[in-house]
Design an enzyme around this catalytic site. Structure first.
Site, mmCIF file in Angstrom:
data_model
loop_
_atom_site.group_PDB
_atom_site.id
_atom_site.type_symbol
_atom_site.label_atom_id
_atom_site.label_comp_id
_atom_site.label_asym_id
_atom_site.label_seq_id
_atom_site.Cartn_x
_atom_site.Cartn_y
_atom_site.Cartn_z
ATOM 1 N N TYR A 110 0.855 -1.189 0.000
ATOM 2 C CA TYR A 110 0.000 0.000 0.000
ATOM 3 C C TYR A 110 0.885 1.230 0.000
ATOM 4 O O TYR A 110 1.846 1.314 0.768
ATOM 5 C CB TYR A 110 -0.897 -0.005 1.242
ATOM 6 N N LYS A 152 4.613 9.055 8.888
ATOM 7 C CA LYS A 152 4.419 8.455 10.212
ATOM 8 C C LYS A 152 5.456 8.968 11.233
ATOM 9 O O LYS A 152 5.331 10.082 11.682
ATOM 10 C CB LYS A 152 4.346 6.935 10.099
ATOM 11 N N ASP A 165 9.306 2.712 -0.293
ATOM 12 C CA ASP A 165 8.273 3.360 0.514
ATOM 13 C C ASP A 165 8.514 2.954 1.959
ATOM 14 O O ASP A 165 8.111 1.888 2.400
ATOM 15 C CB ASP A 165 6.880 2.932 0.037
HETATM 16 C C1 LIG Z 1 0.587 4.670 5.889
HETATM 17 C C2 LIG Z 1 1.270 4.374 4.638
HETATM 18 C C3 LIG Z 1 1.123 5.193 3.498
HETATM 19 C C4 LIG Z 1 0.146 6.323 3.431
HETATM 20 O O1 LIG Z 1 0.450 7.353 4.307
HETATM 21 P P1 LIG Z 1 -0.715 8.403 4.684
HETATM 22 O O2 LIG Z 1 -0.013 9.384 5.564
HETATM 23 O O3 LIG Z 1 -1.774 7.609 5.370
HETATM 24 O O4 LIG Z 1 -1.191 9.008 3.424
HETATM 25 C C5 LIG Z 1 1.914 4.926 2.398
HETATM 26 N N1 LIG Z 1 2.777 3.911 2.395
HETATM 27 C C6 LIG Z 1 2.932 3.102 3.462
HETATM 28 C C7 LIG Z 1 3.937 2.004 3.398
HETATM 29 C C8 LIG Z 1 2.173 3.296 4.610
HETATM 30 O O5 LIG Z 1 2.314 2.472 5.641
#
Ligand SMILES: *Cc1c(COP(=O)(O)O)cnc(C)c1O
Length: 438
Positions: A155, A281, A253
């Protein structure tokens, strides 16, 4: 409206939560501002939070829960850590947003660069979604190519071109979108491959239709959004080699893994240098801040230096920068990750041992302080393995834990997060509850 129905299966009544949630449902779709918060499929009113302290979150009825969601991993040091809160409050007194550049942006940027040497320059944004979306636009602008490769079950936020589920075949020119409202046009250049499948990557890079059209490969080096599934070293190494050969941009990511699996993040753990990295995060310290960064020559393609446009009113917001900086300073203290490792082992090792001894059809998978208990399967290496989990078993498990005052993410395909402030006592209580349930 079905999602908004109130608790039927919890034993302990939560009348204030029920009523607040009913009110929320009148004005906010599903009563939530992000779908997983709605407890869909669990047949109970969602948690309605009032406050948090350390490793505990409290609902509006005054019940406390040991929190393993931790704002989906953003809170490495638990709720309202005084060393994060204090400088952030001081910063707020000086003004909360300018839309003008400020010195603190350099301080946080330097700290990130110090720990992640693959990043030579970075730009701050406000969410993980914005970071991946901008990184992909930049990779396309830089390479002059269109195709983006992602992996099933990874994701990357909710930008249109990344909301693609499947089509794991070669050149899946019509991959199926995961959401209504995403046009075929938007995902036309997105190819989705199975995670951890080295051969599929090689096939794609040598396929005559695609080999010289790939702008970027984006990957969660430790997947956290299908439950915790580590990439194999060989898989990531293959991505590094093939992207280098073809001139595609390799994007890690690390929105979830950044400063979570260690100060050097997943790229340090695997010893692989991506071309670009996305962070969010933890670097926001509990505020909306995120970043994408990488090689200087790629980053300098961004406006105002280069032709790729990207911008944000609240980007580099000084309050969020202050909180992020404070959190990274805490993370840098010697022994933080070693102590975290000890805490996680205290909880996880006995559970893993119990599952093995009793031959239970479950599996606890963890990397550092992110972990998932999969119910209904003995091992998950990719999304295909995670397709047959036992939902009903999970719903019972979730409710059981909730009633013991333990809050885990309300969806099985998610990571639990252990913070540096989880107490041994709470971890042991959680361990006992899990073993008891199993
Ligand atoms: C949480 C997450 C996202 C999205 O981040 P948001 O701040 O919710 O838009 C993208 N990539 C990874 C791996 C994530 O865990």
């Amino acid at each position: 409206m079905e999602i908004c129905k109130l608790t039927t299966k919890t034993i302990k009544p939560r009348p204030i939560s029920d009523s607040v949630y009913a009110q929320l449902c009148e004005v906010i779709p599903g009563g939530v501002n992000s779908p997983v918060r709605s407890f869909k499929g669990l047949d109970m009113t969602p948690l309605v939070a009032e406050r948090g302290a350390g490793d505990m979150v409290y609902d509006v009825d005054g019940n406390g829960y040991i929190d393993y969601c931790m704002s989906w991993g953003a809170l490495l040091f638990g709720h309202a850590h005084p060393d994060v809160i204090a400088p952030t409050i001081e910063r707020m007194k000086k003004g909360t947003s300018f839309g003008i550049t400020t010195p603190i942006e350099e301080q946080l940027a330097r700290k990130v660069i110090e720990h992640l040497p693959s990043i030579e320059k970075l730009r701050f944004v406000s969410s993980g979604t914005e970071a991946t979306m901008s990184a992909i636009r930049l990779a396309r602008g830089y390479t002059g190519k269109d195709v983006v490769v992602k992996f099933t079950g990874n994701y990357h936020g909710h930008a249109d071109m990344l909301l693609v589920r499947g089509g794991s075949g070669l050149v899946g020119l019509n991959p199926e979108s995961t959401s209504a409202g995403v046009t075929q046009e938007a995902i036309r250049h997105t190819i989705c491959l199975p995670f951890n499948d080295v051969q599929a990557v090689k096939d794609l890079f040598y396929h005559p239709q695609t080999h010289n059209k790939i702008a970027a490969v984006i990957v969660e080096p430790v997947a956290g959004n299908m439950g915790v599934v580590a990439a194999t070293a060989e898989f990531l190494q293959t991505l590094r080699e093939e992207t280098t050969k073809s001139g595609a941009v390799l994007i890690f990511d690390e929105v979830m893994t950044g400063f979570r699996v260690g100060l050097k993040s997943a790229q340090g753990m695997y010893g692989i240098r991506p071309d670009m990295t996305c962070l969010a995060k933890i670097i926001g310290g509990g505020f909306p801040a995120a970043a994408f960064g990488g090689k200087r020559e790629i980053m300098d393609y961004l406006a105002p230096l280069g032709p790729v446009y990207q911008a944000g009113t609240l980007s580099g917001n000084p309050v969020a920068m202050e909180a992020g900086l404070a959190m990274l300073k805490l993370a840098e203290k010697p022994g933080v990750y070693e102590e975290l490792e000890r805490k996680v082992a205290l909880f996880a090792d006995p559970v893993i041992e119990h599952i093995r001894k009793k031959n239970i059809n479950a599996s606890l998978q963890r990397v550092g302080s992110m972990l998932t208990l999969f119910l209904g399967t003995k091992q998950v290496d990719c999304m295909e393995d995670a397709q047959h989990l036992d939902k009903e078993w999970f719903a019972r498990f979730f409710r059981y834990m909730f009633e013991q005052g333990i809050y885990i993410p309300p969806v099985q395909h998610e990571a639990w997060f252990i913070s540096a402030v989880h107490t041994d006592e709470h971890l042991l209580k959680t361990r006992d509850a899990v073993i008891q349930f199993l």
